[in-house]
Scaffold this motif. Structure first.
Motif, mmCIF file in Angstrom:
data_model
loop_
_atom_site.group_PDB
_atom_site.id
_atom_site.type_symbol
_atom_site.label_atom_id
_atom_site.label_comp_id
_atom_site.label_asym_id
_atom_site.label_seq_id
_atom_site.Cartn_x
_atom_site.Cartn_y
_atom_site.Cartn_z
ATOM 1 N N VAL A 132 18.725 16.188 4.742
ATOM 2 C CA VAL A 132 18.627 15.237 5.671
ATOM 3 C C VAL A 132 19.893 14.306 6.072
ATOM 4 C CG1 VAL A 132 17.325 12.831 6.039
ATOM 5 C CG2 VAL A 132 16.063 14.653 4.881
ATOM 6 N N ILE A 133 20.477 14.104 5.032
ATOM 7 C CA ILE A 133 21.975 13.373 5.207
ATOM 8 C C ILE A 133 22.803 14.127 6.219
ATOM 9 C CG2 ILE A 133 23.670 12.375 4.039
ATOM 10 C CD1 ILE A 133 22.006 11.913 1.495
ATOM 11 N N SER A 134 22.632 15.291 6.004
ATOM 12 C CA SER A 134 23.661 16.069 6.619
ATOM 13 C C SER A 134 23.283 16.106 8.246
ATOM 14 C CB SER A 134 23.500 17.609 6.525
ATOM 15 O OG SER A 134 22.331 18.179 6.798
ATOM 16 N N CYS A 135 22.218 15.640 8.637
ATOM 17 C CA CYS A 135 21.638 15.172 10.183
ATOM 18 C C CYS A 135 22.381 13.840 10.620
ATOM 19 C CB CYS A 135 20.390 15.222 10.250
ATOM 20 S SG CYS A 135 19.719 16.733 9.826
ATOM 21 N N THR A 136 23.154 13.236 9.592
ATOM 22 C CA THR A 136 23.731 11.783 10.141
ATOM 23 C C THR A 136 24.790 12.042 11.195
ATOM 24 O OG1 THR A 136 23.545 10.883 7.956
ATOM 25 C CG2 THR A 136 25.151 9.889 9.499
ATOM 26 N N GLU A 137 24.617 11.153 12.333
ATOM 27 C CA GLU A 137 25.279 10.993 13.470
ATOM 28 C C GLU A 137 26.550 10.317 12.894
ATOM 29 O OE1 GLU A 137 22.840 9.769 16.312
ATOM 30 O OE2 GLU A 137 21.761 11.658 16.622
ATOM 31 N N ALA A 138 27.547 10.614 12.217
ATOM 32 C CA ALA A 138 28.678 9.778 11.418
ATOM 33 C C ALA A 138 29.366 9.230 12.646
ATOM 34 C CB ALA A 138 29.390 10.677 10.985
ATOM 35 N N MET A 139 29.376 9.239 13.839
ATOM 36 C CA MET A 139 30.197 8.349 14.690
ATOM 37 C C MET A 139 29.152 7.043 15.090
ATOM 38 S SD MET A 139 28.921 10.836 16.882
ATOM 39 C CE MET A 139 30.293 11.801 17.509
ATOM 40 N N ASN A 140 27.773 7.340 14.706
ATOM 41 C CA ASN A 140 26.749 5.995 15.294
ATOM 42 C C ASN A 140 26.709 5.312 13.800
ATOM 43 O OD1 ASN A 140 27.168 6.582 17.766
ATOM 44 N ND2 ASN A 140 25.297 7.791 17.865
ATOM 45 N N VAL A 141 27.208 5.472 12.714
ATOM 46 C CA VAL A 141 26.732 4.838 11.353
ATOM 47 C C VAL A 141 27.085 3.254 11.515
ATOM 48 C CG1 VAL A 141 26.890 4.676 8.933
ATOM 49 C CG2 VAL A 141 26.412 6.769 9.835
ATOM 50 N N ASN A 142 28.174 3.022 11.841
ATOM 51 C CA ASN A 142 28.727 1.665 11.857
ATOM 52 C C ASN A 142 28.183 0.679 10.817
ATOM 53 O OD1 ASN A 142 29.923 2.057 14.228
ATOM 54 N ND2 ASN A 142 28.029 1.955 15.433
ATOM 55 N N LYS A 143 28.541 1.331 9.709
ATOM 56 C CA LYS A 143 28.127 0.189 8.519
ATOM 57 C C LYS A 143 26.747 0.096 8.169
ATOM 58 C CE LYS A 143 32.138 -0.449 6.583
ATOM 59 N NZ LYS A 143 32.518 0.126 5.214
ATOM 60 N N LYS A 144 25.793 1.020 8.509
ATOM 61 C CA LYS A 144 24.369 0.722 8.535
ATOM 62 C C LYS A 144 24.015 0.524 6.987
ATOM 63 C CE LYS A 144 21.612 3.573 10.814
ATOM 64 N NZ LYS A 144 20.593 4.832 11.330
ATOM 65 N N PRO A 145 23.173 -0.389 6.508
ATOM 66 C CA PRO A 145 22.762 -0.402 5.106
ATOM 67 C C PRO A 145 22.166 0.829 4.612
ATOM 68 C CG PRO A 145 22.298 -2.560 6.289
ATOM 69 C CD PRO A 145 22.602 -1.349 7.539
#
Ligand code: FEO
Length: 391
Positions: A319-332
């Motif tokens: 699941v974590i590997s599906c993170t769109e890293a460029m849009n995370v922006n310090k999400k809690p």
């Protein structure tokens, strides 16, 4: 295949493809679409994957001898579109290649050869004679920073490259002949979700740039040419890209003996009590696409994993590997889990989440085997503090 008075389809079908760009399942194959636009002069818009060069060349030469081809326009340079460029240039070195500044720079590094080129900006045109004029509309990050739209006003045709595309192929090319439009729409969503969901802001910018064009045909670079579903496709892209006002926290967990699940349920109830909407997923049972969408659309994420063999469990890493890293922006983000003796999972999850740019609750929550009442009270307290960060 003739599409309009001045546009022919010269693309290739790949019905057997089942994985695209490493990450996408393609149950219905794909097509590498290419088009020839012809006035007195001729331009190819997009080439095809290198594996299909021979049949591609034959299709072009049905319309114009390669020695007389004047231009290749590349709206985007990923090799599924630029793959046959080198061979075309070897056949006819006089071809001028047209693209954005980033596209031309990419192509120098993709082809590793010198070629005639023209860099275009929004508002610039290519006049092919007989009133056939191509307008260029630069619109970056659709899907690479190199991208643009090309518009043929005379025939009301928009060449959109990856935008509005789908991995789908039927020999009739036009969407109005597709046997099952619902499947096509599903594949259009699948394509959007895999390719464009990290670039929603850029999709909205792109839609804004083309909104006043008169369009009777959209020629994307994968899947059917749109004549029937133009309005629907544009509306879908807008809806899929607009921010969801009812943002929620997403909890993903796996559980071996029900202990971590108990923690997950307690986090869920406490967050909801604090006024936060929650979507919760058992990562073993739920649909990976749904989880990826929730991961990236949520306003906060929680991951629950037991520790087994000194690690968090694979379904959580997936699941974590599906993170769109460029849009995370310090999400809690917050990790939790039950463990028996060593308990590394929470720390490992936190490290990875931190590297991806999440704002991670430093210690997360761990308990040994079955959570006690005191543990559950502490979970509720932590959930309340976490919820306060989301308001
Ligand atoms: Fe179809 Fe982003 O290439």
């Amino acid at each position: 295949m003739k599409l309009t008075k001045h546009v022919d389809f010269t693309g290739s079908m790949n019905p057997g493809m089942r994985i695209f760009d490493i990450i996408m399942r393609t149950e219905y194959g794909t097509s590498y679409n290419s088009y020839v636009v012809k006035g007195e002069k001729a331009a190819v818009i997009e080439t095809v994957h290198a594996d299909y060069y021979e049949e591609f060349l034959e299709r072009i030469e049905d319309i114009v001898p390669i020695a007389e081809l004047d231009y290749v326009v590349l709206n985007h340079t990923e090799p599924d579109h630029s793959g046959s460029l080198v061979k075309l240039l070897e056949k006819n070195p006089k071809i001028q290649v047209i693209g954005t500044a980033v596209a031309i720079r990419n192509l120098k590094n993709i082809t590793n050869m010198e070629f005639e080129s023209r860099t275009v900006k929004t508002g610039e045109q290519l006049d092919l004679g007989e009133g056939v004029v191509l307008d260029f509309i630069v619109s970056p990050n659709l899907h690479w920073p190199d991208s643009m739209f090309t518009y043929l006003k005379k025939d009301k045709v928009l060449f959109s490259c990856d935008v509005f595309g789908s991995h789908f192929c039927e020999p009739n090319v036009l969407d109005k002949y597709v046997k099952n439009p619902e499947i096509l729409r599903g594949e259009r969503w699948n394509y959007y979700n895999c390719i464009f969901s990290p670039f929603k802001r850029f999709v909205l910018n792109g839609l804004e740039r083309i909104k006043d064009l008169e369009v009777e045909m959209i020629c994307p670079s994968h899947g059917p040419v749109l004549v029937e579903y133009i309005k629907e496709s544009m509306e879908d892209y807008r809806n899929w890209s607009e921010e969801n006002e009812n943002k929620f926290a997403a909890i993903f967990y796996v559980t071996a003996y029900g202990y971590t699940e108990k923690l997950a349920n307690t986090f869920k109830e406490a967050l909801e009590e604090a006024g936060v909407s929650v979507k919760m997923f058992n990562a073993i049972e739920c649909d990976p696409g749904e989880m990826a969408a929730a991961l990236n659309e949520s306003k906060a994420v929680l991951f629950g994993s037991p520790t087994i063999n000194r690690d968090a469990l694979k379904p959580l890493w997936d699941v974590i590997s599906c993170t769109e890293a460029m849009n995370v922006n310090k999400k809690p983000a917050l990790s939790f889990g039950s463990y028996g003796w060593s308990g590394e999972a929470v720390k490992m999850l936190n490290n990875r989440l931190s590297d991806l740019g999440y704002d991670v609750e430093e210690n997360g929550f761990r308990c040994v085997f079955s959570p006690t009442e005191e543990d559950l009270d502490n979970v509720k307290k932590m959930a309340k503090e976490f919820a306060a960060k989301l308001s």
